[in-house]
Design an enzyme around this catalytic site. Structure first.
Site, PDB file in Angstrom:
ATOM      1  N   CYS A   1      -0.916   8.066   7.492  1.00  0.00           N
ATOM      2  CA  CYS A   1      -2.287   7.753   7.095  1.00  0.00           C
ATOM      3  C   CYS A   1      -3.083   7.322   8.330  1.00  0.00           C
ATOM      4  O   CYS A   1      -2.565   6.620   9.199  1.00  0.00           O
ATOM      5  CB  CYS A   1      -2.285   6.635   6.056  1.00  0.00           C
TER       6      CYS A   1
ATOM      7  N   CYS B   1      -3.206   3.661   9.682  1.00  0.00           N
ATOM      8  CA  CYS B   1      -1.916   3.094  10.090  1.00  0.00           C
ATOM      9  C   CYS B   1      -1.217   3.925  11.159  1.00  0.00           C
ATOM     10  O   CYS B   1      -0.012   3.771  11.378  1.00  0.00           O
ATOM     11  CB  CYS B   1      -1.007   2.947   8.869  1.00  0.00           C
TER      12      CYS B   1
ATOM     13  N   CYS C   1       0.836  -1.200   0.000  1.00  0.00           N
ATOM     14  CA  CYS C   1       0.000   0.000   0.000  1.00  0.00           C
ATOM     15  C   CYS C   1       0.873   1.254   0.000  1.00  0.00           C
ATOM     16  O   CYS C   1       0.653   2.178  -0.777  1.00  0.00           O
ATOM     17  CB  CYS C   1      -0.926  -0.015   1.215  1.00  0.00           C
ATOM     18  N   CYS C   2       1.884   1.265   0.869  1.00  0.00           N
ATOM     19  CA  CYS C   2       2.794   2.407   0.926  1.00  0.00           C
ATOM     20  C   CYS C   2       3.532   2.593  -0.392  1.00  0.00           C
ATOM     21  O   CYS C   2       3.754   3.725  -0.833  1.00  0.00           O
ATOM     22  CB  CYS C   2       3.802   2.220   2.057  1.00  0.00           C
TER      23      CYS C   2
ATOM     24  N   CYS D   1       7.744   3.817   5.790  1.00  0.00           N
ATOM     25  CA  CYS D   1       6.793   3.541   4.712  1.00  0.00           C
ATOM     26  C   CYS D   1       7.492   3.155   3.417  1.00  0.00           C
ATOM     27  O   CYS D   1       6.881   2.603   2.511  1.00  0.00           O
ATOM     28  CB  CYS D   1       5.904   4.756   4.464  1.00  0.00           C
TER      29      CYS D   1
END
Length: 223
Positions: free
Chosen positions: A188, A191, A102-103, A213
């Site tokens: 985010c 997280c 995702c990062c 990240c």
């Protein structure tokens, strides 16, 4: 005797004196805002690159927009190729199942794209933030997997958190409201958690599964 402000200013001036196109990646956390304030004294129109992941706290977006308006920032919002809805439809909730991916999709890839027109990359990184940053130097040369190579400048690399907030207070700079709620490192929303007493600032990120990240680990530091 160490003078944090004089030292940070000297780092910025030295980096700019060597030429090249400057750019600044800004999360609008306290240290980044301190560096932004310092940078704008030298280059008021410095590109301010914000990674708009689609998962930020509403407070971060409001604060970003407030400073962009009040400081007339040259704000550049860097976005992923896919919208949040499209990514979640294809891959599910990656921030839960595969936060590294995702990062990479929502931060690392947009960062690399945003830095293609930059030679001097300014950051708000500090050694005190986490063990992964303990050996940070004020000026480093970094190479991305794409071959992109640039100077990475961290003017407040050795500032303490207290020095950061003292600088903001001394210059009447408003602070992101999430700090008052107990957050110490803000990314985010899904997280980001508040660290336990005695933990380092980034301990609340990604549920303790990782500390970075990928923005600052995807590169290779060159001698």
């Amino acid at each position: 005797m160490r003078d944090p402000l004089t030292q940070a200013t000297a780092v910025i001036e030295h980096a700019l004196s060597q030429g090249g196109r400057p750019g600044f990646t800004c999360s609008f956390q306290a240290e980044d805002v301190a560096v932004l304030h310092l940078l704008r004294q030298q280059i008021p129109d410095v590109p301010v690159m914000f990674l708009e992941t689609g998962y930020h706290f509403a407070e971060v977006i409001e604060y970003r927009d407030q400073l962009a308006r009040e400081w007339d920032l040259n704000l550049v919002n860097l976005e992923a190729k896919q919208s949040v809805a499209s990514q979640e439809s294809q891959f599910g909730i990656l921030n839960q199942t595969d936060p590294a991916r995702c990062c990479h999709l929502r931060k690392v890839e947009p960062l690399i794209a945003g830095l293609t027109n930059v030679d001097v990359w300014f950051t708000g990184l500090r050694r005190e933030q986490s063990p992964t940053r303990a050996n940070l130097q004020p000026e480093e040369q970094h190479r991305f997997p794409t071959g992109l190579t640039l100077k990475k400048i961290s003017p407040i690399y050795d500032w303490t958190s207290s020095e950061v907030f003292a600088y903001l207070a001394a210059n009447d700079i408003p602070v992101l409201s999430l700090y008052d709620q107990g957050y110490t490192s803000i990314g985010c929303e899904p997280c980001t958690a508040k660290p336990e007493p005695g933990e380092h600032a980034r301990a609340g990120r990604w549920g303790g599964r990782k500390l970075e990240c990928g923005l600052h680990t995807v590169t290779v530091k060159e001698a």
